[in-house]
Scaffold this active site. Sequence first.
Site, PDB file in Angstrom:
ATOM      1  N   TYR A 142       0.668  -1.270   0.039  1.00  0.00           N
ATOM      2  CA  TYR A 142       0.025  -0.013  -0.171  1.00  0.00           C
ATOM      3  C   TYR A 142       0.626   1.183  -0.159  1.00  0.00           C
ATOM      4  O   TYR A 142       0.200   2.441  -0.435  1.00  0.00           O
ATOM      5  CB  TYR A 142      -0.852   0.100   1.317  1.00  0.00           C
ATOM      6  CG  TYR A 142      -2.151  -1.046   0.972  1.00  0.00           C
ATOM      7  CD1 TYR A 142      -2.344  -1.708  -0.063  1.00  0.00           C
ATOM      8  CD2 TYR A 142      -3.022  -1.063   2.094  1.00  0.00           C
ATOM      9  CE1 TYR A 142      -3.202  -2.662   0.099  1.00  0.00           C
ATOM     10  CE2 TYR A 142      -3.932  -2.055   2.101  1.00  0.00           C
ATOM     11  CZ  TYR A 142      -4.250  -2.901   1.114  1.00  0.00           C
ATOM     12  OH  TYR A 142      -5.180  -4.043   1.239  1.00  0.00           O
ATOM     13  N   LYS A 192       3.342 -15.619   1.828  1.00  0.00           N
ATOM     14  CA  LYS A 192       3.080 -16.134   0.619  1.00  0.00           C
ATOM     15  C   LYS A 192       4.667 -16.200   0.090  1.00  0.00           C
ATOM     16  O   LYS A 192       5.305 -16.117  -1.105  1.00  0.00           O
ATOM     17  CB  LYS A 192       2.517 -15.135  -0.371  1.00  0.00           C
ATOM     18  CG  LYS A 192       2.051 -15.821  -1.863  1.00  0.00           C
ATOM     19  CD  LYS A 192       0.877 -16.832  -1.578  1.00  0.00           C
ATOM     20  CE  LYS A 192       0.752 -17.425  -2.969  1.00  0.00           C
ATOM     21  NZ  LYS A 192      -0.191 -18.461  -2.772  1.00  0.00           N
ATOM     22  N   ASP A 224      -3.280 -18.018   1.413  1.00  0.00           N
ATOM     23  CA  ASP A 224      -4.540 -18.695   0.627  1.00  0.00           C
ATOM     24  C   ASP A 224      -5.026 -19.820   1.593  1.00  0.00           C
ATOM     25  O   ASP A 224      -6.193 -20.090   1.565  1.00  0.00           O
ATOM     26  CB  ASP A 224      -4.162 -19.175  -0.860  1.00  0.00           C
ATOM     27  CG  ASP A 224      -2.983 -19.851  -0.936  1.00  0.00           C
ATOM     28  OD1 ASP A 224      -2.078 -19.701   0.009  1.00  0.00           O
ATOM     29  OD2 ASP A 224      -2.558 -20.624  -2.176  1.00  0.00           O
ATOM     30  N   ASP A 248      -5.350  -6.685   5.712  1.00  0.00           N
ATOM     31  CA  ASP A 248      -6.540  -6.203   5.324  1.00  0.00           C
ATOM     32  C   ASP A 248      -7.672  -7.015   5.010  1.00  0.00           C
ATOM     33  O   ASP A 248      -8.669  -7.263   5.381  1.00  0.00           O
ATOM     34  CB  ASP A 248      -6.201  -5.033   4.223  1.00  0.00           C
ATOM     35  CG  ASP A 248      -7.366  -4.234   3.823  1.00  0.00           C
ATOM     36  OD1 ASP A 248      -8.332  -4.087   4.581  1.00  0.00           O
ATOM     37  OD2 ASP A 248      -7.062  -3.303   2.668  1.00  0.00           O
ATOM     38  N   ASP A 252     -11.009  -8.448   7.590  1.00  0.00           N
ATOM     39  CA  ASP A 252     -12.300  -8.501   7.117  1.00  0.00           C
ATOM     40  C   ASP A 252     -13.117  -9.681   7.004  1.00  0.00           C
ATOM     41  O   ASP A 252     -14.413  -9.806   7.362  1.00  0.00           O
ATOM     42  CB  ASP A 252     -12.644  -7.782   5.780  1.00  0.00           C
ATOM     43  CG  ASP A 252     -12.738  -6.332   5.998  1.00  0.00           C
ATOM     44  OD1 ASP A 252     -12.277  -5.720   6.822  1.00  0.00           O
ATOM     45  OD2 ASP A 252     -13.314  -5.495   5.195  1.00  0.00           O
TER      46      ASP A 252
END
Length: 361
Positions: A142, A192, A224, A248, A252
């Site tokens: 980001y 990852k 994942d 993020d 959620d």
Amino acid sequence: MSNLDVLVLPGDGIGPEVTTEAISVLKRACEKGGIALSLEEADFGGASIDAHGAPITQATLDRARLADGVLLGACGGPKWDDLPTDKRPEKGLLALREHMEVFANLRPAKLFAPLAESSPLKAERAAGFDFIVVRELVGGIYFGKPRFIEGEGAARKGVNTLVYDESEILRIGRVAFETARKRRKKLLSVDKANVLEVMGLWREVMTELGKEYSDVELDHMYVDNAAMQLILRPTDFDVLVTGNMFGDILSDLAAAATGSIGLLPSAALGEKCALYEPVHGSAPDIAGQAKANPLAAIMSIAMLLEHTAKRSDLSGAIYGAVEDVLADGLRTGDLAKQGDKVLSTGEMGAAVLAKVEARLG
Ligand code: NAD
């Protein structure tokens, strides 16, 4: 007697409504706990745009850095939706986080027993889950540079950069290990590393850091798989640590599993500053109608007392009080099932306050 200096930024929509209830609880907890509380309020978000022409003023940014803790309500709403992106209320939030250098975002996700049926997950699978996502907040893709869109036609491309250096991984890692140490001593680092070099570094640094925390059980998982396992067996998790974008998304996902966004507090911690806020937004659809659930804001106060004031006796009383009101069947509209009596924001706040008083004597 210790001192606690809190800056309150109620913001927009339901922000001021839930903040009022949270502050009542904070005042009472401090009174009972022998803390001399000083409170100051400032405009934020749309309210600050209306009053000062900017979503946050330099004076408020500077004041926030000096406070022991900042409590934020929520910002934004249709009135300011047409402003250019860099002038919108949400820009104030990013500026605040950046100015306060709050790099560690703690988002607890817990399924309260009386609300087991509110979760979209099957009760037998989800009952009792209680974990925290520790998300790196001011780095990663980001913020990484270079970032741009360039070129023409089919060759036009967009570029962002996922970069972490060792010091960034170490500082978020330390927050996560310390958090796990105070809980069930299980930390899962989510990366990852099978595809991304930066995540290979992430895993290596976390593993090395783990040697300093031999009392905490460290595991690693690809993001994942972590998304899948959080849905399949949420009760197995205690603390998860991950980068900005993965955090993020996973936080959620965790939020949805708890049943209502009105139940999720958060803390953003830096070396010197701390910002506490409910995860939800300004909820324009219910603003001004006393329908908002104040529990996320109230539990943000519990996080402030836990992490900033280091008073787990007071934070524990607040978490306990929230459990008590839910066990008594008290519900705001977002939690109510058909036939339940629906409490207003103020009624729910008063109910929690009474339970806090009962618990603190
Ligand atoms: P939202 O979280 O405000 O609302 C989503 C839904 O959840 C709505 O139906 C709302 O009524 C409900 N809801 C949210 N909080 C609730 C509570 N405490 N009690 C009961 N119901 C609750 O998200 P949105 O609708 O996407 O965004 C509305 C505005 O808030 C936008 O301007 C957005 O940019 C802003 N926003 C701000 C923040 C923040 O300040 N941190 C976070 C997210 C969104």
